[in-house]
Design a protein around this motif. Structure first.
Motif, PDB file in Angstrom:
ATOM      1  N   ALA A 134       6.211  11.793   2.327  1.00  0.00           N
ATOM      2  CA  ALA A 134       4.885  11.183   2.137  1.00  0.00           C
ATOM      3  C   ALA A 134       5.169  10.076   1.112  1.00  0.00           C
ATOM      4  CB  ALA A 134       3.964  12.226   2.067  1.00  0.00           C
ATOM      5  N   TYR A 135       5.760  10.570   0.125  1.00  0.00           N
ATOM      6  CA  TYR A 135       5.839   9.516  -1.008  1.00  0.00           C
ATOM      7  C   TYR A 135       6.549   8.259  -0.748  1.00  0.00           C
ATOM      8  CZ  TYR A 135       7.226   7.167  -5.475  1.00  0.00           C
ATOM      9  OH  TYR A 135       7.487   6.554  -6.542  1.00  0.00           O
ATOM     10  N   ARG A 136       7.820   8.461  -0.126  1.00  0.00           N
ATOM     11  CA  ARG A 136       8.677   7.501   0.534  1.00  0.00           C
ATOM     12  C   ARG A 136       7.957   6.522   1.533  1.00  0.00           C
ATOM     13  NH1 ARG A 136      12.540  11.605   1.239  1.00  0.00           N
ATOM     14  NH2 ARG A 136      12.310  11.416   3.236  1.00  0.00           N
ATOM     15  N   ILE A 137       7.013   6.965   2.593  1.00  0.00           N
ATOM     16  CA  ILE A 137       6.276   6.193   3.308  1.00  0.00           C
ATOM     17  C   ILE A 137       5.287   5.411   2.861  1.00  0.00           C
ATOM     18  CG2 ILE A 137       4.557   6.337   5.312  1.00  0.00           C
ATOM     19  CD1 ILE A 137       6.022   8.865   6.365  1.00  0.00           C
ATOM     20  N   LEU A 138       4.716   5.867   1.716  1.00  0.00           N
ATOM     21  CA  LEU A 138       3.713   4.890   0.904  1.00  0.00           C
ATOM     22  C   LEU A 138       4.424   4.163   0.199  1.00  0.00           C
ATOM     23  CD1 LEU A 138       1.482   7.951  -0.428  1.00  0.00           C
ATOM     24  CD2 LEU A 138       0.442   6.044   0.763  1.00  0.00           C
ATOM     25  N   GLN A 139       5.488   4.487  -0.270  1.00  0.00           N
ATOM     26  CA  GLN A 139       6.325   3.274  -1.025  1.00  0.00           C
ATOM     27  C   GLN A 139       6.696   2.022  -0.204  1.00  0.00           C
ATOM     28  OE1 GLN A 139       9.755   5.135  -3.113  1.00  0.00           O
ATOM     29  NE2 GLN A 139       9.224   4.150  -4.776  1.00  0.00           N
ATOM     30  N   GLU A 140       7.007   2.412   1.106  1.00  0.00           N
ATOM     31  CA  GLU A 140       7.319   1.292   2.092  1.00  0.00           C
ATOM     32  C   GLU A 140       6.189   0.522   2.264  1.00  0.00           C
ATOM     33  OE1 GLU A 140       8.823   3.253   5.373  1.00  0.00           O
ATOM     34  OE2 GLU A 140      10.820   4.117   4.302  1.00  0.00           O
ATOM     35  N   ARG A 141       5.053   1.097   2.377  1.00  0.00           N
ATOM     36  CA  ARG A 141       3.748   0.435   2.721  1.00  0.00           C
ATOM     37  C   ARG A 141       3.305  -0.428   1.748  1.00  0.00           C
ATOM     38  NH1 ARG A 141      -1.150   4.088   3.352  1.00  0.00           N
ATOM     39  NH2 ARG A 141      -2.300   2.154   3.501  1.00  0.00           N
ATOM     40  N   ILE A 142       3.582   0.061   0.497  1.00  0.00           N
ATOM     41  CA  ILE A 142       3.437  -0.819  -0.932  1.00  0.00           C
ATOM     42  C   ILE A 142       4.191  -1.975  -0.960  1.00  0.00           C
ATOM     43  CG2 ILE A 142       3.468  -0.706  -3.387  1.00  0.00           C
ATOM     44  CD1 ILE A 142       2.343   2.130  -3.147  1.00  0.00           C
ATOM     45  N   GLU A 143       5.552  -1.805  -0.827  1.00  0.00           N
ATOM     46  CA  GLU A 143       6.461  -2.823  -0.843  1.00  0.00           C
ATOM     47  C   GLU A 143       6.270  -3.870   0.376  1.00  0.00           C
ATOM     48  OE1 GLU A 143      10.328  -0.804  -0.693  1.00  0.00           O
ATOM     49  OE2 GLU A 143      10.102   0.109  -2.528  1.00  0.00           O
ATOM     50  N   CYS A 145       3.294  -4.458   1.530  1.00  0.00           N
ATOM     51  CA  CYS A 145       2.042  -5.423   1.081  1.00  0.00           C
ATOM     52  C   CYS A 145       2.390  -6.079  -0.085  1.00  0.00           C
ATOM     53  CB  CYS A 145       0.903  -4.325   0.544  1.00  0.00           C
ATOM     54  SG  CYS A 145      -0.584  -4.937   0.340  1.00  0.00           S
ATOM     55  N   SER A 146       3.161  -5.858  -0.921  1.00  0.00           N
ATOM     56  CA  SER A 146       3.707  -6.829  -1.964  1.00  0.00           C
ATOM     57  C   SER A 146       4.334  -8.206  -1.561  1.00  0.00           C
ATOM     58  CB  SER A 146       4.571  -6.010  -3.011  1.00  0.00           C
ATOM     59  OG  SER A 146       3.842  -4.896  -3.404  1.00  0.00           O
ATOM     60  N   ARG A 147       5.012  -7.726  -0.389  1.00  0.00           N
ATOM     61  CA  ARG A 147       5.906  -9.011   0.086  1.00  0.00           C
ATOM     62  C   ARG A 147       4.765  -9.990   0.981  1.00  0.00           C
ATOM     63  NH1 ARG A 147       9.443  -4.837   1.515  1.00  0.00           N
ATOM     64  NH2 ARG A 147       8.673  -5.056   3.551  1.00  0.00           N
ATOM     65  N   GLU A 148       3.842  -9.553   1.514  1.00  0.00           N
ATOM     66  CA  GLU A 148       3.076 -10.085   2.504  1.00  0.00           C
ATOM     67  C   GLU A 148       1.685 -10.632   1.944  1.00  0.00           C
ATOM     68  OE1 GLU A 148       2.773  -7.631   5.892  1.00  0.00           O
ATOM     69  OE2 GLU A 148       4.861  -7.946   6.427  1.00  0.00           O
ATOM     70  N   ASP A 149       1.257  -9.828   0.762  1.00  0.00           N
ATOM     71  CA  ASP A 149      -0.090 -10.122   0.329  1.00  0.00           C
ATOM     72  C   ASP A 149      -0.020 -10.671  -1.207  1.00  0.00           C
ATOM     73  OD1 ASP A 149      -2.590  -9.992  -0.727  1.00  0.00           O
ATOM     74  OD2 ASP A 149      -3.188  -8.355   0.199  1.00  0.00           O
ATOM     75  N   SER A 150       0.010 -12.038  -1.380  1.00  0.00           N
ATOM     76  CA  SER A 150       0.221 -12.682  -2.691  1.00  0.00           C
ATOM     77  C   SER A 150      -0.909 -11.979  -3.856  1.00  0.00           C
ATOM     78  CB  SER A 150       0.229 -13.939  -2.666  1.00  0.00           C
ATOM     79  OG  SER A 150      -1.058 -14.636  -2.165  1.00  0.00           O
ATOM     80  N   VAL A 151      -2.200 -11.882  -3.152  1.00  0.00           N
ATOM     81  CA  VAL A 151      -3.162 -11.549  -4.163  1.00  0.00           C
ATOM     82  C   VAL A 151      -2.734 -10.178  -4.410  1.00  0.00           C
ATOM     83  CG1 VAL A 151      -5.607 -11.116  -4.090  1.00  0.00           C
ATOM     84  CG2 VAL A 151      -4.937 -13.054  -2.757  1.00  0.00           C
ATOM     85  N   PHE A 152      -2.313  -9.343  -3.636  1.00  0.00           N
ATOM     86  CA  PHE A 152      -2.490  -8.042  -4.052  1.00  0.00           C
ATOM     87  C   PHE A 152      -0.969  -7.897  -5.017  1.00  0.00           C
ATOM     88  CE2 PHE A 152       0.346  -4.149  -3.631  1.00  0.00           C
ATOM     89  CZ  PHE A 152      -0.457  -3.052  -3.785  1.00  0.00           C
ATOM     90  N   PHE A 153      -0.046  -8.787  -4.879  1.00  0.00           N
ATOM     91  CA  PHE A 153       1.127  -8.681  -5.685  1.00  0.00           C
ATOM     92  C   PHE A 153       0.764  -9.289  -7.215  1.00  0.00           C
ATOM     93  CE2 PHE A 153       5.224 -10.612  -7.358  1.00  0.00           C
ATOM     94  CZ  PHE A 153       5.849  -9.111  -7.435  1.00  0.00           C
ATOM     95  N   ARG A 154       0.071 -10.180  -7.211  1.00  0.00           N
ATOM     96  CA  ARG A 154      -0.439 -10.802  -8.455  1.00  0.00           C
ATOM     97  C   ARG A 154      -0.902  -9.756  -9.107  1.00  0.00           C
ATOM     98  NH1 ARG A 154      -1.540 -15.683  -5.530  1.00  0.00           N
ATOM     99  NH2 ARG A 154      -3.934 -14.893  -5.618  1.00  0.00           N
TER     100      ARG A 154
END
Length: 242
Positions: A134-143, A145-154
């Motif tokens: 479950a943790y690894r799946i969440l990590q993939e979602r976060i990564e 989102c970080s690549r695709e959402d500049s607001v989130f990454f900032r």
């Protein structure tokens, strides 16, 4: 922060008591906290706040307030902060492992003193989380989102700056390169703020820490593209000084 403030005590064997101020971040966080199903207590490596005495007091408080408790120690990820501060990767990894073991020992002693026979089962460190699907799946979602959402990454970079500024000399601000290195530490922590219930198999969970960076306020108030799971809460737990 809402105005709700819940005093709590942790009894000590010598008759003294550590008093904590518990501040739920939102009304939903307060509901999850008051249900008392599960707590995830964050213990940061390289943070002098987490003395052996304070960890022991937090353990007594959490074990008395919740049915089940885990302690989160981002030991492996701490190497990313050290790299951002100028350590070579090998040296950073070594220091992070050593400090992680030091912190785990303090938690283990605190739990053993509280009557927990197998304290290792209540530790969420880098090794345990690396083996958690479950943790690894969440990590993939976060990564992603970080690549695709500049607001989130900032916003993630801002949270990393909040961490780094406490490690840099007074008046020195982190560079963009330092932030991009250190953000890996925050991204490794983020699954625990999003869905600790999914990671631990608990119906609901409240993450407990003594500080609240702006990112978490935005996260739990649904101002970012990722939002916590329905059963996820957050409370600031600060010791009341006498």
């Amino acid at each position: 922060m809402p105005e709700t403030r819940l005093p709590a005590e942790s009894d000590q064997s010598d008759g003294a008591a550590a008093r904590f101020l518990v501040e739920p971040l939102t009304d939903r966080c307060r509901e999850v906290f008051e249900a008392g199903a599960h707590a995830c207590v964050g213990i940061s490596p390289f943070n002098s706040y987490f003395s052996a005495e304070r960890i022991a007091a937090l353990a007594r408080w959490a074990l008395g307030a919740f049915k089940r408790v885990h302690f989160f120690v981002p030991d492996t990820a701490a190497a990313y902060t050290l790299e951002a501060l100028g350590y070579a990767p090998e040296r950073a990894a070594w220091k992070a492992r050593r400090q992680g073991q030091y912190v785990r020992n303090k938690i283990t002693r605190a739990l053993a003193a509280a009557g927990i026979d197998e304290p290792d089962g209540q530790l969420l460190d880098g090794q345990a989380l690396a083996e958690n699907a479950a943790y690894r799946i969440l990590q993939e979602r976060i990564e992603q989102c970080s690549r695709e959402d500049s607001v989130f990454f900032r916003a993630c970079l801002g949270a990393s700056g909040w961490t780094l500024e406490r490690r840099l000399p007074a008046g020195q601000e982190p560079t963009h390169e330092q932030l991009c290195s250190a953000v890996r530490y925050f991204l490794a922590e983020l699954p625990l703020f999003l869905d600790t219930p999914g990671i631990t198999g608990e119906p609901a969970s409240v993450f407990c820490y003594h500080q609240v960076p702006d990112f978490l306020d935005d996260l739990f108030r649904h101002r970012l593209s990722l939002c916590p799971a329905d059963g996820q809460g957050f409370v600031r737990v600060s010791e009341v000084t006498r």
